[in-house]
Write a protein that holds these residues in place. Structure first.
Motif, PDB file in Angstrom:
ATOM      1  N   SER A  12      42.805  30.357  11.944  1.00 29.54           N
ATOM      2  CA  SER A  12      44.234  30.601  12.141  1.00 29.54           C
ATOM      3  C   SER A  12      44.659  30.207  13.554  1.00 29.54           C
ATOM      4  N   SER A  13      43.812  30.497  14.537  1.00 21.49           N
ATOM      5  CA  SER A  13      44.123  30.123  15.912  1.00 21.49           C
ATOM      6  C   SER A  13      44.133  28.601  16.067  1.00 21.49           C
ATOM      7  N   LEU A  14      43.170  27.928  15.457  1.00 23.07           N
ATOM      8  CA  LEU A  14      43.093  26.472  15.577  1.00 23.07           C
ATOM      9  C   LEU A  14      44.268  25.774  14.909  1.00 23.07           C
ATOM     10  N   LEU A  15      44.714  26.312  13.760  1.00 25.70           N
ATOM     11  CA  LEU A  15      45.788  25.658  13.013  1.00 25.70           C
ATOM     12  C   LEU A  15      47.165  26.208  13.345  1.00 25.70           C
ATOM     13  N   GLY A  16      47.210  27.244  14.164  1.00 28.22           N
ATOM     14  CA  GLY A  16      48.493  27.691  14.673  1.00 28.22           C
ATOM     15  C   GLY A  16      49.259  28.657  13.800  1.00 28.22           C
ATOM     16  N   GLN A  17      48.659  29.133  12.701  1.00 29.75           N
ATOM     17  CA  GLN A  17      49.319  30.145  11.888  1.00 29.75           C
ATOM     18  C   GLN A  17      48.296  30.795  10.977  1.00 29.75           C
ATOM     19  N   LEU A  56      41.292  28.786   1.933  1.00 25.17           N
ATOM     20  CA  LEU A  56      40.793  27.847   2.935  1.00 25.17           C
ATOM     21  C   LEU A  56      39.681  28.488   3.746  1.00 25.17           C
ATOM     22  N   VAL A  57      39.860  29.742   4.122  1.00 27.34           N
ATOM     23  CA  VAL A  57      38.816  30.437   4.878  1.00 27.34           C
ATOM     24  C   VAL A  57      37.537  30.505   4.052  1.00 27.34           C
ATOM     25  N   ASP A  58      37.674  30.837   2.770  1.00 24.36           N
ATOM     26  CA  ASP A  58      36.502  30.903   1.897  1.00 24.36           C
ATOM     27  C   ASP A  58      35.770  29.561   1.870  1.00 24.36           C
ATOM     28  N   ASP A  59      36.550  28.478   1.753  1.00 26.57           N
ATOM     29  CA  ASP A  59      35.973  27.141   1.662  1.00 26.57           C
ATOM     30  C   ASP A  59      35.254  26.772   2.961  1.00 26.57           C
ATOM     31  N   VAL A  60      35.916  27.014   4.082  1.00 23.80           N
ATOM     32  CA  VAL A  60      35.316  26.681   5.374  1.00 23.80           C
ATOM     33  C   VAL A  60      34.081  27.542   5.628  1.00 23.80           C
ATOM     34  N   ILE A 117      35.445  21.130  10.852  1.00 24.54           N
ATOM     35  CA  ILE A 117      35.864  21.033   9.454  1.00 24.54           C
ATOM     36  C   ILE A 117      37.384  21.031   9.341  1.00 24.54           C
ATOM     37  N   VAL A 118      38.050  21.905  10.091  1.00 27.85           N
ATOM     38  CA  VAL A 118      39.510  22.050   9.938  1.00 27.85           C
ATOM     39  C   VAL A 118      40.281  21.067  10.806  1.00 27.85           C
ATOM     40  N   GLN A 119      39.568  20.256  11.554  1.00 25.25           N
ATOM     41  CA  GLN A 119      40.230  19.278  12.422  1.00 25.25           C
ATOM     42  C   GLN A 119      41.163  18.386  11.605  1.00 25.25           C
ATOM     43  N   GLY A 120      42.442  18.400  11.948  1.00 26.50           N
ATOM     44  CA  GLY A 120      43.412  17.552  11.270  1.00 26.50           C
ATOM     45  C   GLY A 120      44.001  18.135  10.002  1.00 26.50           C
ATOM     46  N   LEU A 121      43.549  19.334   9.587  1.00 25.77           N
ATOM     47  CA  LEU A 121      44.099  19.940   8.373  1.00 25.77           C
ATOM     48  C   LEU A 121      45.498  20.492   8.632  1.00 25.77           C
ATOM     49  N   ALA A 122      46.323  20.502   7.588  1.00 19.98           N
ATOM     50  CA  ALA A 122      47.633  21.151   7.679  1.00 19.98           C
ATOM     51  C   ALA A 122      47.446  22.665   7.628  1.00 19.98           C
ATOM     52  N   PRO A 123      48.256  23.439   8.341  1.00 25.84           N
ATOM     53  CA  PRO A 123      48.114  24.899   8.315  1.00 25.84           C
ATOM     54  C   PRO A 123      48.282  25.500   6.923  1.00 25.84           C
ATOM     55  N   THR A 124      48.941  24.770   6.019  1.00 26.80           N
ATOM     56  CA  THR A 124      49.172  25.290   4.668  1.00 26.80           C
ATOM     57  C   THR A 124      48.063  24.922   3.696  1.00 26.80           C
ATOM     58  N   ALA A 125      47.023  24.231   4.160  1.00 34.06           N
ATOM     59  CA  ALA A 125      45.960  23.777   3.260  1.00 34.06           C
ATOM     60  C   ALA A 125      45.243  24.952   2.615  1.00 34.06           C
ATOM     61  N   ARG A 126      44.821  24.752   1.376  1.00 36.44           N
ATOM     62  CA  ARG A 126      44.032  25.775   0.670  1.00 36.44           C
ATOM     63  C   ARG A 126      42.567  25.368   0.539  1.00 36.44           C
TER      64      ARG A 126
END
Length: 957
Positions: free
Chosen positions: A200-205, A211-215, A229-238
């Protein structure tokens, strides 16, 4: 501070225990108790970030930093030590070195370091000791064994996955661990919650739980890998992207690329296998013998890429390694290996084993053999269904459906029906809806493979799933289609009638009560608990709306018990909510407790999490309204602990947004609200969810009264049954308009047009909007209190002479209504009106202090901040009076009344405030204080308060 590496502001998550331990050790070092700390853990777990963060936040401390490097072609003795010396403070004396070599003399170095420690505490950071040369280790041994009474802390990090049994560091570690004041901290991976906070801190919301489960599943809680892993992902990604980031692949392949070719080939084949294997099993897919495979795997284990399991198999230390290695293979080689493993697993047997069966199906599919993949997927689904592994069954059935070929003559509708059943048992709401849509065909058409009763049941289930997935709110026309499709006299017809009554009640259909009655009559003619439950709950809803709470409770309880027998979790959720509605308004802790009973039954019976989360979100909302924000937080955590499904997610996010807004975490509130709005296709039309009231509260928290007014008025204009929290809409709208008036007045503008707007609004909406339902004393008191709040906002906007009195009346009514958040706000407004406009210091201070105590209890930071600022401006003392023990003031004989007055003097109260609190005259107060001044030999109230404080402090000492 030294001139070494720049300080880094590292956000740490889930490291409170380790950071606390480091803080304690560094504090001991600052008190001249030298400490040495070894921080161990696998690469990327955050060792450097932790030690750097702990060192950087030490005040007035010199930090010397150096790192060992994995140099191959050249050797630089004492590389880390040289870096440490270069990072010394510019003001320090030059570090001692032997002429020509640059290598420090140990004794002189130790003296130099002691000199630094005499000036201020020193922290020495040494990274990656696994790559240290022997000379560096010798220097560290000398320093660690040095004088104990100096302000020195040595923090060293070690990659535990690169230190095998035969590593040169092992002997050094054995010696160092025997020295005094040496502490070892093993740093493990982050847990699920800490990973969620990091992402959440990295993606800003606040990100989606899926998404957390997947990561978390991919990174294993390794913060470095999670970040990549989350580099470049949209904050709304699942979900994470199918194509992993390049930096991630490079990081994971770093150790692998340094292996010999045999080890690289063996580990790549193991990655394709996808499961732990013994060397003999892996050799099946490789053109070499078992002994060579064993040696290759042992080499990979030696560098920490794989590990040996207790059963003799090998698997990767990091979950991502297998995925990255497989993805790095050429497509043809990857397919051939998958096909080879599929044949091996089928040859090995264990056909009844689910893990083997799904692995076979996956290998055939990824090997590009569709016929084998299709048949093996169906076999795996059979095993999964028989063992209750519904998610595995669903995955295999979805695979089979995607591979289905009409030319084979198989019946795809049978697969679709199985998919529906598996998805329902797994609580996979989106998947179940998709399978139902596929079976029914395009909207408006039936399925050629379904009879009329089945079509009706599928239509009903689709209505429920569209609600649970946030697609539509109990579509009345769709429900009528279900009734028309169902043959009369069947359970399908009774269920459809029950849903028609349910949907009709939400949409104001006058035929709803009769439809509910007919549904129950028909349901009782059949031995079907699920149908009976829906019919009972539909009638419970009608009873509650008719304000017959006792009858509603009886019907809803029976509906809940029937749902439990049928294990129909949606039916149980509906029954639970109407059972609670029959007893009390939703804004009450007793409502939350009733819902909690049914939620616990769901957990005990193994219901899918989506349904548990739905009820937990409702519990959280009720607890929050009642002021129990800590219980609210517990229920929110329960709801969001796994993927809650859209309806549970929205309920939890809206409540989390409200809690965050009320406690002043505005950015968090906006993020939760944005997530809720993304999840549902429609929002205001979902009458069961308080989108508009909570939107208004969040907008007010963000100082956007115009947006708050728009949101509230959307809710006011809703058609059909009023939305949940409708009673709050008018006070929120009036508050927004009053805030606009205040902002305009502060800017020197003309407020007349906005005041006219407020007058017109109140004239158009004179009374609080009442929700339908059973009237209870608490609900009636809430209606009354919110009405008083509404009147107070109008008075504030129009600057009425009786504004302060209205706020006091509202605040006192909100006490009876058990609405503490609103009460704290009303106390704040009352204090402001009394102190600023009316000049009534006594009553204003009373309201301010009462509001402050409540705001502190609620952790309502915005109200607490506003009250403290008001207290400063109005010079209102905020200290809470503490009892004064006259017996402890041994030099002064004071009476009980003087003791009471003295406690208030110490708290900073004025004569008038003391008189008001003790219900005596100011003259009497003055007389008592004169006596106290004489007894204590003090000249005024300030000296008197100081005398009492000093006397009591001395007694305590």
């Amino acid at each position: 501070m030294g001139d070494g590496p720049a300080r880094v502001d590292v956000a740490l998550f889930g490291r409170d225990r380790e950071l606390g331990l480091l803080d304690a050790l560094l504090e001991a070092a600052a008190r001249r108790e030298a400490q040495s700390v070894l921080v161990t853990g696998v690469v990327g777990v955050g060792k450097t970030a932790l030690t750097r963060h702990a060192a950087d936040r030490r005040p007035r401390t010199s930090v010397l930093a150096g790192a060992c490097l994995p140099l191959v072609s050249i050797a630089v003795p004492l590389l880390a030590v040289r870096s440490l010396l270069r990072s010394a403070p510019a003001s320090a004396a030059a570090a001692p070195q032997n002429a020509g070599t640059g290598i420090p003399d140990l004794a002189r170095l130790d003296d130099w370091l002691s000199g630094l420690c005499a000036e201020q505490p020193v922290v020495v950071l040494v990274d990656d000791l696994q790559w240290a040369d022997q000379a560096t280790l010798d220097v560290l041994t000398f320093l660690i064994a040095g004088p104990a009474a100096r302000r020195l802390a040595i923090l060293a990090t070690i990659r535990s996955d690169e230190v095998g049994d035969d590593h040169v560091l092992q002997r050094w570690l054995a010696d160092i661990r025997r020295l005094p004041r040496v502490t070892e901290i093993g740093l493990g991976p982050l847990d699920h919650d800490a990973t969620a906070a990091q992402i959440s801190s990295l993606l800003g919301q606040v990100v989606h739980t899926a998404l957390v489960d997947d990561v978390f599943a991919r990174s294993g809680g390794n913060p470095y890998l999670s970040r990549l892993i989350v580099q470049g992902l949209a904050p709304t990604a699942r979900r994470i992207d199918a194509e992993l980031p390049r930096d991630l692949r490079t990081a994971v392949l770093g150790t692998w690329s340094r292996l010999a070719s045999a080890a690289r080939e063996a580990t790549t084949a193991l990655a394709v296998a996808g499961v732990p294997l013994a060397p003999a099993e892996l050799a099946f897919a490789l053109p070499v013998g078992e002994s060579r495979v064993r040696g290759a795997l042992q080499a990979a284990a030696g560098v920490g890429l794989v590990e040996t399991r207790t059963d003799g198999t090998y698997w990767f230390v990091h979950p991502l390694s297998a995925e990255v290695l497989e993805g790095s293979l050429p497509a043809e080689r990857r397919r051939s290996l998958h096909a080879a493993f599929a044949m091996f697993l089928e040859t090995r047997g264990a056909r009844g084993d689910l893990r083997t069966a799904t692995a076979v199906a996956d290998h055939w599919n990824r090997g590009g053999i569709p016929i084998a993949a299709y048949r093996s997927a169906l076999r795996a689904a059979d095993i999964a269904e028989s063992s209750g592994a519904w998610l595995d069954a669903l995955r295999m059935l979805e695979r089979a459906a995607s591979l289905w070929d009409r030319d084979r003559g198989d019946d795809v509708t049978a697969i679709l029906r199985r998919r529906i059943g598996a998805a329902r048992n797994a609580g996979a709401l989106q998947a179940e809806l998709g399978a139902i849509d596929a079976l029914l065909g395009a909207p408006g058409e039936g399925s050629s493979g379904a009879d009329a009763a089945e079509v009706s049941r599928l239509l009903l289930r689709r209505i429920h799933l569209r609600f649970m997935n946030g697609n539509a709110f109990f579509d009345l026309e769709e429900t009528r289609r279900a009734v028309a499709a169902a043959p009369p006299g069947t359970t399908a017809h009774a269920s459809a009638l029950a849903e028609l009554a349910h949907a009709g009640a939400w949409h104001g259909d006058p035929a709803a009560p009769e439809n509910a009655r007919r549904a129950l009559d028909e349901a009782r003619a059949h031995d079907d608990d699920a149908t009976l439950s829906y019919a009972l709950t539909a009638n419970a809803m009608q009873a509650v709306l008719a304000e017959d709470g006792a009858r509603g409770l009886e019907l809803a309880e029976a509906g809940a018990e029937a749902a439990l027998r049928a294990r129909d979790w949606l039916a149980l959720g509906h029954a639970a909510l109407w059972e609670a509605n029959a007893c009390e308004t939703w804004a009450a802790q007793s409502y939350a407790s009733r819902v909690g009973v049914r939620s616990a039954q769901m957990r005990e019976q193994g219901a899918p999490h989506a349904y548990i989360a739905w009820l937990a979100g409702n519990q959280a909302m009720s607890s929050l309204a009642a002021g129990d924000w800590e219980e609210c937080a517990v229920r929110l955590r329960e709801a969001l602990a796994s993927d809650p499904g859209p309806v549970g997610d929205v309920q939890a996010r809206l409540t989390a947004a409200r809690l965050a807004a009320l406690q002043g975490r505005q950015r968090e509130a906006e993020q939760h609200l944005a997530r809720a709005e993304e999840l549902f296709e429609v929002t205001s039309d979902f009458l069961a969810h308080p989108f508009d009231p909570i939107r208004a509260e969040v907008r007010l928290g963000g100082h956007d009264p115009g947006g708050a007014q728009d949101a509230a008025q959307r809710g006011i204009a809703a058609e059909g049954m009023p939305p949940t929290m409708c009673e709050w809409l008018l006070p929120l709208a009036a508050r927004a308009i009053a805030d606009r008036i205040g902002a305009t007045r502060d800017a020197g503008g003309d407020t007349r047009s906005i005041q006219d707007e407020l007058e017109a609004f109140v004239a158009a909406h004179p009374d609080i909007i009442r929700d339908f339902g059973n009237s209870t004393p608490l609900w009636e008191s809430q209606i009354h209190a919110l009405g008083a709040l509404y009147a107070s906002e109008r008075a504030r906007g129009l600057a009425d002479a009786d504004e302060s009195e209205r706020w006091i009346v509202a605040a006192d009514a909100l006490v009876t209504a058990c609405l503490p958040w609103e009460q704290a706000y009303a106390r704040r407004r009352a204090a402001e009106a009394l102190l600023v406009r009316d000049g009534d210091r006594l009553r204003g201070a009373d309201q301010l202090r009462r509001g402050l105590v409540l705001a502190q209890t609620l952790a309502a930071a915005p109200i607490e901040s506003e009250l403290r600022a008001l207290a400063r401006r109005a010079r209102v003392a905020l200290a809470t009076p503490a009892p004064v023990d006259g017996d402890r003031l041994s030099a002064v004989a004071i009476t009980p009344r003087e003791r009471d007055i003295l406690s208030l003097v110490v708290a900073g109260r004025t004569y008038g405030e003391i008189a008001r609190e003790l219900v005596i005259s100011e003259k009497t107060v003055s007389t008592h204080i004169s006596h106290l001044l004489g007894k204590t030999g003090t000249a005024n109230r300030i000296e008197l308060a100081g005398f009492a404080e000093r006397a009591l402090s001395a007694q305590d000492g």
